[in-house]
Design an enzyme around this catalytic site. Structure first.
Site, PDB file in Angstrom:
ATOM      1  N   SER A  71      -2.269  -9.480  17.701  1.00  0.00           N
ATOM      2  CA  SER A  71      -1.402  -8.997  18.776  1.00  0.00           C
ATOM      3  C   SER A  71       0.035  -8.858  18.284  1.00  0.00           C
ATOM      4  CB  SER A  71      -1.529  -9.931  19.982  1.00  0.00           C
ATOM      5  OG  SER A  71      -1.036  -9.335  21.151  1.00  0.00           O
ATOM      6  N   ASP A 202     -10.967  -4.849  25.174  1.00  0.00           N
ATOM      7  CA  ASP A 202      -9.592  -5.357  25.247  1.00  0.00           C
ATOM      8  C   ASP A 202      -8.869  -4.718  26.436  1.00  0.00           C
ATOM      9  OD1 ASP A 202      -6.975  -6.217  24.815  1.00  0.00           O
ATOM     10  OD2 ASP A 202      -7.032  -5.833  22.666  1.00  0.00           O
ATOM     11  N   HIS A 230      -9.316  -9.264  23.977  1.00  0.00           N
ATOM     12  CA  HIS A 230      -8.111  -9.251  23.150  1.00  0.00           C
ATOM     13  C   HIS A 230      -8.105 -10.360  22.101  1.00  0.00           C
ATOM     14  CE1 HIS A 230      -4.029  -8.069  22.247  1.00  0.00           C
ATOM     15  NE2 HIS A 230      -3.562  -9.284  22.497  1.00  0.00           N
TER      16      HIS A 230
END
Length: 283
Positions: A71, A202, A230
């Site tokens: 991320s 996600d 995610h």
């Protein structure tokens, strides 16, 4: 070196470290202001985080590393490769930010006025209740990610970590979405082995960002984890770890040279449009 995401800490890698450590030295730090790391005054931009990681490698006597980022950590990994190519062996980008503007409203809201007060209130909700409520909001968060998000929220009950979360978020996000983009700089990664991995479900960062990069950069290795959200490194490590191991086994570490880097920079510069583009550090 494993780089966690926004509001997270090194514990997010608990399912990967043991396996990877059988064949590699693994470094899993808490970013400045996250986890157990101090929160120094100053900059919490991608460039500042990348520099902190460089300093950590120097302190440990490690000349270079494969940078694995999740991320926000993916954006930091991209920034690290841009700033310190001589210290970058490979990149592994897991559900990476910086590859498109779209982002879940849950994170966009963190940039609004009074966000710290709202986050503090959410962090006080018992984790068992958070885990029950989150799956009822499938447009915002994948069902599989409920535990991971609940863990992150619980960590933000600490005021220091909460302030860092807000400060860092505002360097890369606004109310419209992601304000950073590495897309214009991906050509600078020529010759650097890159694995792009993501979960097909996600809801935080759209999978289409990663699919578009995979299509545009056929030299990149890819791994789509079916039905993962995610956090595939937490919810589907049994499928992600083999992809990382195969990538490490079948690629050679990048070797920086000033001449080849200059050629790539010059070529990238000649392809840029006339209107100015933000550089990776500022973006």
């Amino acid at each position: 070196m494993l780089v966690h995401g926004l509001g997270g800490d090194r514990h997010t890698w608990r399912h990967l470290i043991g396996t990877l450590a059988r064949s590699h030295t693994v470094i899993a730090p808490d970013l400045p202001g996250h986890g157990d790391s101090a929160a120094p005054a100053g900059d919490y931009s991608l460039g500042a985080h990348a520099t902190a990681l460089r300093d950590l490698l120097v302190s440990l006597g490690v000349t270079s590393a494969t940078i694995v980022g999740h991320s926000l950590g993916g954006g930091i990994a991209l920034q690290f490769a841009y700033q310190f190519p001589e210290r970058t062996d490979r990149l592994v980008l897991i559900s990476s930010g910086g590859l498109g503007p779209q982002l879940t409203p849950a994170l966009r809201a963190a940039t609004l006025p009074a966000a710290e007060t709202v986050v503090a209130a959410l962090a006080r909700i018992p984790s068992f209740l958070t885990r029950r409520v989150l799956p009822t909001m499938p447009a915002l968060i994948a069902r599989q990610d409920a535990q991971s998000v609940a863990d992150s929220l619980r960590g933000l009950s600490d005021a220091r970590r909460r302030r860092t979360f807000i400060r860092t978020a505002r360097t890369v996000i606004d109310w419209r979405g992601q304000t950073v983009s590495a897309i214009q700089h991906l050509n600078l990664l020529a010759g650097l082995p890159v694995l792009v991995a993501w979960g097909s479900d996600d809801k935080t960062i759209p999978p289409r960002h990663h699919k578009a990069i995979a299509a545009a950069k056929p030299a990149f290795h890819t791994a789509e984890i079916a039905d993962a959200g995610h956090y595939p490194h937490e919810t589907a490590p049994d499928r992600l770890v083999p992809a990382i191991q195969a990538f490490l086994r079948t690629t050679r570490p990048f070797r920086y040279s000033e001449a080849s880097w200059r050629a790539v920079v010059d070529a990238a510069g000649s392809e840029r449009p006339k209107r100015p583009l933000p550089n990776l550090k500022a973006a």
